[in-house]
Design a protein around this motif. Structure first.
Motif, short mmCIF file in Angstrom:
data_model
loop_
_atom_site.label_atom_id
_atom_site.label_comp_id
_atom_site.label_asym_id
_atom_site.label_seq_id
_atom_site.Cartn_x
_atom_site.Cartn_y
_atom_site.Cartn_z
N LYS A 133 1.13 -1.36 -0.15
CA LYS A 133 -0.19 -0.21 -0.14
C LYS A 133 0.71 1.57 -0.26
O LYS A 133 1.15 1.91 -0.60
CB LYS A 133 -1.07 -0.12 1.32
N GLU B 222 0.87 4.23 -2.66
CA GLU B 222 0.98 5.76 -2.42
C GLU B 222 2.39 6.59 -3.35
O GLU B 222 1.83 7.28 -4.11
CB GLU B 222 0.66 5.69 -1.17
N HIS C 7 1.35 7.18 -6.82
CA HIS C 7 0.54 7.72 -6.97
C HIS C 7 1.02 9.19 -6.76
O HIS C 7 0.80 10.17 -7.89
CB HIS C 7 -0.52 8.07 -5.61
N ASP D 166 -8.41 6.81 2.67
CA ASP D 166 -8.61 6.46 1.68
C ASP D 166 -9.94 6.06 1.07
O ASP D 166 -10.47 7.22 0.07
CB ASP D 166 -7.52 4.68 1.70
N GLU E 169 -7.17 2.52 -5.33
CA GLU E 169 -6.96 2.62 -3.81
C GLU E 169 -7.93 2.01 -3.51
O GLU E 169 -8.40 1.74 -1.89
CB GLU E 169 -7.51 4.24 -4.40
N HIS F 223 -6.71 -0.64 -0.63
CA HIS F 223 -6.07 0.53 0.08
C HIS F 223 -7.40 0.37 1.15
O HIS F 223 -7.19 -0.10 2.37
CB HIS F 223 -5.70 1.44 -0.23
FE LIG Z 1 -4.97 5.29 -1.26
#
Ligand SMILES: [Fe+2]
Ligand SMILES: [Fe+2]
Lengths: 93, 314
Positions: B70, B74, B77, B128, B157, B160
């Motif tokens: 996770k 990020e 991202h 999230d 996501e 997550h």
């Molecule tokens: Fe996230």
């Protein structure tokens, strides 16, 4: 990181498909660009093949001239199958 | 000239034609996007810190691999978003510099500490969860690179949120102490999560322009309401109470009513006085400075390889 070139990343998601642009990243050289592309864009088996290209080496048209550039294709409707008048009872065509 | 360009631009937006990096755009549109996308990128990167805090202490291997994956997402991202932002003509170095000097903001939710393992579950569920609410409409944002980045982010996501909820579900079926840990965590994260949608519509002066530009598709309060409606039912599955005495179903509106948000707390954290503001930036700056030798070594290596190649060619 400014002096690291920007690379564009293209991924083939499975055999039989085109490579598709997925994004970009900075890296000091080709090897790092490839490895980082794998880590960032293929964490869930999104790809079976990666291409990377230095962004500065991509040649692109200027969007301001795109009207003129694509104009020749605009009025050539005879390039499409629907342009041709044929009877309805004609099958398999 | 400028005017007709602006009209043409707005027409494209109204016709739902995406704007791409080299297209003409008003300076204010560019600036708004740089601010929003960079804030978003910084949030992803700073957001790794509260959760990274628990990687070494995850209760078992299953939880540890999930949390690692996770946090790694990020980072990804952050990269998608920095890349999208750079297409607007700002450099990565400049963006990082803005974060490190405090010129750029990031989501204030990440200025709260993760003091128990339950916080990792609650972040997945609420933080999230709120992020997804915000991000799904951004997949249709008028700026092409931002919208495309958000499509990739949103795909990741949902894992997550589910991994977070699973952590909480396990705690909810555990001992009394574990159930208390869960409730305490939800008590601390509920209101900061509600604040993630930003000020009330009446106090959000830039929203109207962002809506007209189709950067934003729904108002802060609309998204917040959806979040509340979603969480109330999910909280029942966890047997947990959301810490808002005013929370109740409103038959007429078809939504849950909720109590007032403490905006003083919100602005205080935004201004840098949250529990972890200083620590977060210090950690980022530290990581950047201590990583300098790695970047330098990589550059030196790349140069050496390139000059070797040049000699071979000659
Ligand atoms: Fe996230
Ligand atoms: Fe994220």
């Amino acid at each position: 990181m400014n002096d690291w070139p920007l690379w564009e990343v293209f991924i083939r998601s499975k055999a039989g498909l085109h490579h598709r642009h997925v994004g970009s990243l900075h890296a000091s050289d080709e090897a790092m660009a490839l490895e980082n592309a794998r880590d960032v864009y293929c964490r869930r088996m999104e790809g079976v093949s990666i291409w990377i290209v230095k962004s500065e080496e991509i040649v692109a048209n200027n969007p301001e001239n795109s009207e003129a550039l694509f104009d020749p294709a605009e009025n050539k409707i005879y390039r499409h199958p629907t342009f041709y008048d044929l009877p309805d009872n004609l099958k398999h065509m | 000239m400028e005017n007709s360009m602006a009209d043409k631009f707005q027409q494209k937006i109204d016709d739902d034609i995406r704007i791409e990096p080299r297209d003409w755009m008003p300076e204010a549109y560019r600036k708004t996007l740089i601010r929003q996308i960079s804030q978003h990128a910084h949030s992803e990167i700073v957001g790794m810190l509260p959760e990274g805090n628990w990687i070494t202490r995850a209760p078992n291997l299953r939880r540890k691999v999930a949390l690692l994956a996770k946090v790694q997402d990020e980072a990804g991202h952050g990269l998608y978003l920095y890349s999208a932002c750079e297409t607007l003509g700002v450099s990565r170095d400049e963006l990082i510099n803005q974060l490190h000097t405090g010129k750029a903001k990031y989501s204030s939710i990440f200025n709260y500490p993760t003091i128990t393992w339950a916080d990792i579950g609650t972040i997945g569920w609420l933080v999230d969860g709120a992020a997804i609410m915000n991000q799904v409409p951004l997949c249709r944002c008028s700026y092409g690179p931002y919208a495309r980045a958000m499509v990739k982010v949103c795909k990741e996501e949902s894992f997550h949120q589910r991994q977070g909820f699973e952590i909480l579900l396990t705690l909810s079926k555990g001992t009394e102490a574990q159930r208390q840990m869960l409730q305490d965590s939800v008590n601390r994260w509920w209101w900061p999560s509600m604040m993630m949608f930003g000020p009330n519509d009446a106090d959000s002066p830039h929203s109207a322009q962002s809506m007209a530009w189709k950067i934003k598709r729904f108002s802060n309060d609309e998204l917040r309401q959806r979040f509340v409606d979603m969480c109330v039912d999910q909280a029942k599955i966890l047997n947990v109470t959301l810490p808002d005495p005013d929370l109740k179903w409103n038959e007429e509106r078809g939504h849950y009513d909720y109590g007032p948000i403490d905006w003083d707390e919100f602005w205080n954290v935004v201004k840098g006085n949250g529990p972890c503001n200083r620590d977060r930036i210090e950690t980022r700056v530290n990581a950047y400075e201590k990583g300098a030798w790695v970047r330098e070594a990589a550059s030196a290596y790349a140069e050496k390889q390139a000059s070797k190649k040049a000699i071979q060619v000659a």
